[in-house]
Scaffold this motif. Sequence first.
Motif, PDB file in Angstrom:
ATOM      1  N   ASN A  73       0.661  -1.423   0.093  1.00  0.00           N
ATOM      2  CA  ASN A  73       0.046  -0.080   0.004  1.00  0.00           C
ATOM      3  C   ASN A  73       0.784   1.240   0.006  1.00  0.00           C
ATOM      4  N   ARG A 101       3.206   4.483  -1.399  1.00  0.00           N
ATOM      5  CA  ARG A 101       3.220   5.249  -2.430  1.00  0.00           C
ATOM      6  C   ARG A 101       4.603   6.013  -2.203  1.00  0.00           C
ATOM      7  N   ASN A 144       1.333   5.779  -7.714  1.00  0.00           N
ATOM      8  CA  ASN A 144       0.605   4.730  -7.319  1.00  0.00           C
ATOM      9  C   ASN A 144       1.343   3.594  -6.353  1.00  0.00           C
ATOM     10  N   TRP A 183      -2.535  -0.654  -5.716  1.00  0.00           N
ATOM     11  CA  TRP A 183      -3.498   0.205  -6.666  1.00  0.00           C
ATOM     12  C   TRP A 183      -3.282  -0.307  -8.171  1.00  0.00           C
ATOM     13  N   TRP A 194      -4.320  -3.858  -8.714  1.00  0.00           N
ATOM     14  CA  TRP A 194      -6.131  -4.019  -8.645  1.00  0.00           C
ATOM     15  C   TRP A 194      -6.696  -3.322 -10.119  1.00  0.00           C
ATOM     16  N   HIS A 195      -6.315  -2.104 -10.496  1.00  0.00           N
ATOM     17  CA  HIS A 195      -6.509  -1.429 -11.598  1.00  0.00           C
ATOM     18  C   HIS A 195      -6.123  -2.265 -12.801  1.00  0.00           C
ATOM     19  N   GLY A 247     -10.719   2.235 -11.881  1.00  0.00           N
ATOM     20  CA  GLY A 247      -9.488   3.134 -11.547  1.00  0.00           C
ATOM     21  C   GLY A 247      -9.297   4.300 -12.629  1.00  0.00           C
ATOM     22  N   HIS A 297      -8.456   8.103 -12.024  1.00  0.00           N
ATOM     23  CA  HIS A 297      -8.574   8.432 -10.335  1.00  0.00           C
ATOM     24  C   HIS A 297      -7.674   9.563  -9.985  1.00  0.00           C
ATOM     25  N   VAL A 345      -6.809   6.954  -5.448  1.00  0.00           N
ATOM     26  CA  VAL A 345      -5.754   5.916  -5.477  1.00  0.00           C
ATOM     27  C   VAL A 345      -5.631   5.475  -3.953  1.00  0.00           C
ATOM     28  N   VAL A 382      -7.658   2.491  -2.463  1.00  0.00           N
ATOM     29  CA  VAL A 382      -7.260   0.922  -2.718  1.00  0.00           C
ATOM     30  C   VAL A 382      -6.100   0.427  -1.760  1.00  0.00           C
ATOM     31  N   ARG A 383      -6.523   0.101  -0.879  1.00  0.00           N
ATOM     32  CA  ARG A 383      -5.559  -0.698   0.033  1.00  0.00           C
ATOM     33  C   ARG A 383      -6.131  -2.145   0.540  1.00  0.00           C
TER      34      ARG A 383
END
Length: 169
Positions: free
Chosen positions: A31, A33, A39, A43, A46-47, A85, A88, A93, A96-97
């Motif tokens: 998670n 950044r 990102n 993220w 997931w995206h 996403g 985003h 962003v 999204v964790r």
Amino acid sequence: MHAKDILIDAYSRIQEEVHAAVEGLSPDVLNARPSDDANSVSWLVWHLTRVQDDHVADAAGLEQVWLAQDWEKRFGLDLPRRDTGYGHSSAKVAKVRVDSGDLLTEYYDAVHEQTLEFLRGLTAKDFERIVDERWDPAVTLGVRLVSVLSDDLQHVGQAAYVRGLVQRA
């Protein structure tokens, strides 16, 4: 070799890279950044998975795995249910964790399986079918599948890069 076989191989490479980008990472690293506007690995994976799920399901006339298999509920994100996403902001962003890389890879694997099932059933003629008339020229199935492939490879490469940045920080 048929075009579908090449795409099956290419999409399988994405799956390998998704697993490599996520494997063994703690939630803090997943998670993280590198900067406020960057990102995270979470993220990015997931995206790319959401885009593949959305675009392939649409082209195949199927329900998205995200919705059909309750991944939306498993992730529990504070985002619209069909969000992929795209576009985003930094604030989105940050929403999204994940608590585990397994959530990301299991969702990707489910999308990958639906993608492969669809690809296996294609004929050469299918690649010419128009799947999106909002563009000029209209988008064929072949172009859509290569577009998703390109987008996914870029994002999984970014995830691997972010992984390296965060682990070295």
